[in-house]
Design an enzyme around this catalytic site. Structure first.
Site, PDB file in Angstrom:
ATOM      1  N   ASP A  94       0.858  -1.177   0.000  1.00 34.08           N
ATOM      2  CA  ASP A  94       0.000   0.000   0.000  1.00 34.08           C
ATOM      3  C   ASP A  94       0.899   1.232   0.000  1.00 34.08           C
ATOM      4  O   ASP A  94       2.024   1.193   0.514  1.00 34.08           O
ATOM      5  CB  ASP A  94      -0.903  -0.025   1.242  1.00 34.08           C
ATOM      6  CG  ASP A  94      -2.009   1.009   1.184  1.00 34.08           C
ATOM      7  OD1 ASP A  94      -2.046   1.794   0.215  1.00 34.08           O
ATOM      8  OD2 ASP A  94      -2.835   1.030   2.099  1.00 34.08           O
ATOM      9  N   SER A  95       0.413   2.317  -0.563  1.00 35.36           N
ATOM     10  CA  SER A  95       1.249   3.509  -0.705  1.00 35.36           C
ATOM     11  C   SER A  95       1.510   4.214   0.614  1.00 35.36           C
ATOM     12  O   SER A  95       2.407   5.043   0.711  1.00 35.36           O
ATOM     13  CB  SER A  95       0.582   4.498  -1.664  1.00 35.36           C
ATOM     14  OG  SER A  95      -0.584   5.042  -1.062  1.00 35.36           O
ATOM     15  N   GLY A  96       0.698   3.928   1.631  1.00 38.52           N
ATOM     16  CA  GLY A  96       0.799   4.641   2.891  1.00 38.52           C
ATOM     17  C   GLY A  96      -0.111   5.843   2.960  1.00 38.52           C
ATOM     18  O   GLY A  96      -0.152   6.543   3.980  1.00 38.52           O
ATOM     19  N   PHE A  98      -3.389   6.132   3.246  1.00 42.02           N
ATOM     20  CA  PHE A  98      -4.392   6.065   4.302  1.00 42.02           C
ATOM     21  C   PHE A  98      -3.776   6.385   5.661  1.00 42.02           C
ATOM     22  O   PHE A  98      -4.337   7.142   6.457  1.00 42.02           O
ATOM     23  CB  PHE A  98      -5.045   4.685   4.335  1.00 42.02           C
ATOM     24  CG  PHE A  98      -6.001   4.496   5.480  1.00 42.02           C
ATOM     25  CD1 PHE A  98      -7.291   5.010   5.415  1.00 42.02           C
ATOM     26  CD2 PHE A  98      -5.618   3.826   6.632  1.00 42.02           C
ATOM     27  CE1 PHE A  98      -8.173   4.858   6.479  1.00 42.02           C
ATOM     28  CE2 PHE A  98      -6.492   3.664   7.692  1.00 42.02           C
ATOM     29  CZ  PHE A  98      -7.770   4.186   7.615  1.00 42.02           C
ATOM     30  N   ASP A 267      -8.343  -7.033   1.190  1.00 41.95           N
ATOM     31  CA  ASP A 267      -7.432  -7.117   2.333  1.00 41.95           C
ATOM     32  C   ASP A 267      -8.108  -6.492   3.539  1.00 41.95           C
ATOM     33  O   ASP A 267      -8.981  -5.633   3.397  1.00 41.95           O
ATOM     34  CB  ASP A 267      -6.122  -6.386   2.056  1.00 41.95           C
ATOM     35  CG  ASP A 267      -6.286  -4.873   2.196  1.00 41.95           C
ATOM     36  OD1 ASP A 267      -5.830  -4.324   3.218  1.00 41.95           O
ATOM     37  OD2 ASP A 267      -6.893  -4.245   1.308  1.00 41.95           O
ATOM     38  N   CYS A 305     -12.572 -26.616   8.953  1.00 41.09           N
ATOM     39  CA  CYS A 305     -11.434 -25.756   8.627  1.00 41.09           C
ATOM     40  C   CYS A 305     -10.151 -26.581   8.519  1.00 41.09           C
ATOM     41  O   CYS A 305      -9.846 -27.378   9.416  1.00 41.09           O
ATOM     42  CB  CYS A 305     -11.274 -24.671   9.701  1.00 41.09           C
ATOM     43  SG  CYS A 305      -9.875 -23.564   9.391  1.00 41.09           S
ATOM     44  N   CYS A 307      -7.059 -25.515   8.754  1.00 42.53           N
ATOM     45  CA  CYS A 307      -5.877 -24.856   9.316  1.00 42.53           C
ATOM     46  C   CYS A 307      -5.216 -25.705  10.407  1.00 42.53           C
ATOM     47  O   CYS A 307      -5.825 -26.595  10.996  1.00 42.53           O
ATOM     48  CB  CYS A 307      -6.237 -23.473   9.860  1.00 42.53           C
ATOM     49  SG  CYS A 307      -7.017 -23.468  11.492  1.00 42.53           S
ATOM     50  N   CYS A 310      -7.164 -25.762  13.822  1.00 39.24           N
ATOM     51  CA  CYS A 310      -8.357 -26.614  13.904  1.00 39.24           C
ATOM     52  C   CYS A 310      -8.021 -28.093  13.785  1.00 39.24           C
ATOM     53  O   CYS A 310      -8.752 -28.948  14.295  1.00 39.24           O
ATOM     54  CB  CYS A 310      -9.357 -26.216  12.825  1.00 39.24           C
ATOM     55  SG  CYS A 310     -10.130 -24.617  13.133  1.00 39.24           S
ATOM     56  N   HIS A 336      -5.914 -19.267  12.365  1.00 33.77           N
ATOM     57  CA  HIS A 336      -7.252 -19.747  12.015  1.00 33.77           C
ATOM     58  C   HIS A 336      -8.068 -18.659  11.324  1.00 33.77           C
ATOM     59  O   HIS A 336      -8.721 -18.921  10.303  1.00 33.77           O
ATOM     60  CB  HIS A 336      -8.015 -20.231  13.248  1.00 33.77           C
ATOM     61  CG  HIS A 336      -9.481 -20.379  12.976  1.00 33.77           C
ATOM     62  ND1 HIS A 336     -10.003 -21.434  12.259  1.00 33.77           N
ATOM     63  CD2 HIS A 336     -10.539 -19.564  13.260  1.00 33.77           C
ATOM     64  CE1 HIS A 336     -11.310 -21.273  12.125  1.00 33.77           C
ATOM     65  NE2 HIS A 336     -11.654 -20.146  12.724  1.00 33.77           N
TER      66      HIS A 336
END
Length: 376
Positions: A94-96, A98, A267, A305, A307, A310, A336
């Site tokens: 991300d460009s930063g 935000f 995201d 799940c 993962c 789990c 998880h």
């Protein structure tokens, strides 16, 4: 940009949902797909091996935070982000923008860029579109984001219109400053809740023929209804043959509705943030594992799940770790939660391929019950 391409594999007959493959120098991203956030070159509490097992095709890092610590020069000397964080899959930075604009008391916006005071050491930093791109070129992610102005969700039309126009001017400067053809520069559609501004911004960005496009400025204070309207209006305006990214969204309902509008990737910091607070995402619900009801519950969090958490541990064990304030609890819950959101998008992908999207996920395409109540 021969390193990058988006292949559209299938479109839903009942919605604008689609299945695709985004090709990058470090591998493919099958879409739709949730992307975990690794702000400081790590997804908090999760090793790269476990991320790969969770089918995390692309992870994010943040230009603003990495510029402050350790600095892009260190990352470049280490061989770039991929080597630095031992992740050989695709990365997006991300460009930063935000983060810079969230420093409302510590920054000054000018046409040239934004001057802000570092919250780490108090030094003044002049972040321009050119500087953001140079930092991202040094970091070496596969996808880099244009530096944009992100107004708050409650900003008035005049403020949003000015920010959207400046974002476009800054984007053209980002394009001119971008020096690496092995990095794809994405533009960001701003415009707040004003659909005409969104449409104008989308048209301007499409004219630049970028390898991908993002919708930004959502999840910054707007109502779920307004977010949904913005995404439904804006996504179809972006090129069908390019990947579409909705920034900062990561709940079941938000993702399902956005996918139905034609969005490909997402995201959000939700999964690891919840994990660090002892909460688990299970089939779209949030469970507080601190609660006494889990003390003698010897089932896995979610039997469906795949993962590591789990497959190996019970709710009772996680409850115990949380009560004991053991670090492992927060790591297992974060793993998880990330897997949960990735698997949700994987299942949607399979349902689109099987012509079952609306049938399988129709409940998530509806507004929240509270929205229905409020609209009566």
């Amino acid at each position: 940009m021969s390193h990058f391409s988006f292949e559209l594999k299938k479109e839903c007959q009942d919605t604008k949902a689609r299945v695709g493959v985004f090709n990058t120098p470090h591998g493919i991203v099958e879409t739709p797909r949730f992307m975990p956030v690794g702000t400081l070159a790590n997804v908090k509490g999760i090793t790269p091996d476990h991320l790969a097992q969770a089918q995390a095709h692309m992870v994010l890092s943040n230009t603003y935070h990495l510029h402050l610590q350790p600095g892009e020069g260190i990352v470049k000397k280490a061989g770039g982000l991929h080597r630095f964080m031992a992740w050989d899959g695709p990365i997006l930075t991300d460009s930063g923008g935000f983060q810079v604009f969230s420093l409302s008391e510590m920054r000054k916006i000018r046409e040239e860029g934004v001057v802000f005071r570092s919250p780490k050491d108090g030094r003044l930093i002049d972040m321009t579109p050119e500087r953001s791109i140079q930092i991202q070129n040094d970091l070496g992610a596969d996808v880099i984001m244009a530096f944009d102005e992100c107004p708050p969700g409650d900003a008035g039309r005049d403020v949003v219109e000015a920010a959207t126009a400046r974002t476009y001017r800054w984007l053209k400067r980002c394009v001119a400053a971008h020096k690496r053809d092995d990095q794809a520069l994405f533009g960001i559609v701003q415009g707040g809740i004003f659909l005409d501004l969104r449409a104008k911004a989308a048209a301007e960005l499409v004219d630049l023929d970028l390898p991908g496009y993002a919708i930004g400025g959502v999840s910054v204070g707007e109502s779920p209804e307004n977010i949904r309207k913005v995404v439904q209006h804006t996504a179809p305006l972006l090129p069908k043959e390019k990947i579409r990214y909705l920034m900062g969204v990561g709940t079941y309902r938000e993702m399902a509705q956005a996918i139905a509008s034609g969005i490909d990737v997402f995201d959000c910091v939700i999964p690891t943030r919840l994990g660090r607070h002892g909460a688990a995402l299970v089939q779209g619900d949030r469970w507080n594992l601190k609660n006494a009801q889990f003390r003698e519950d010897f089932q896995p969090l979610d039997e469906t799940c795949p993962c590591y958490t789990c497959q190996n541990f019970t709710r009772a064990y996680l409850h115990h770790l949380i009560k004991a304030k053991e670090m492992l609890a927060y790591m297992l819950l974060s793993l998880h939660n990330v897997t949960e959101l990735i698997q949700f998008t994987v299942r949607i992908r399979e349902s689109i391929l099987g012509d079952r999207f609306v049938e399988d996920f129709g409940d998530w395409l509806e507004p929240e019950p509270s929205e229905k109540t409020n609209s009566c």
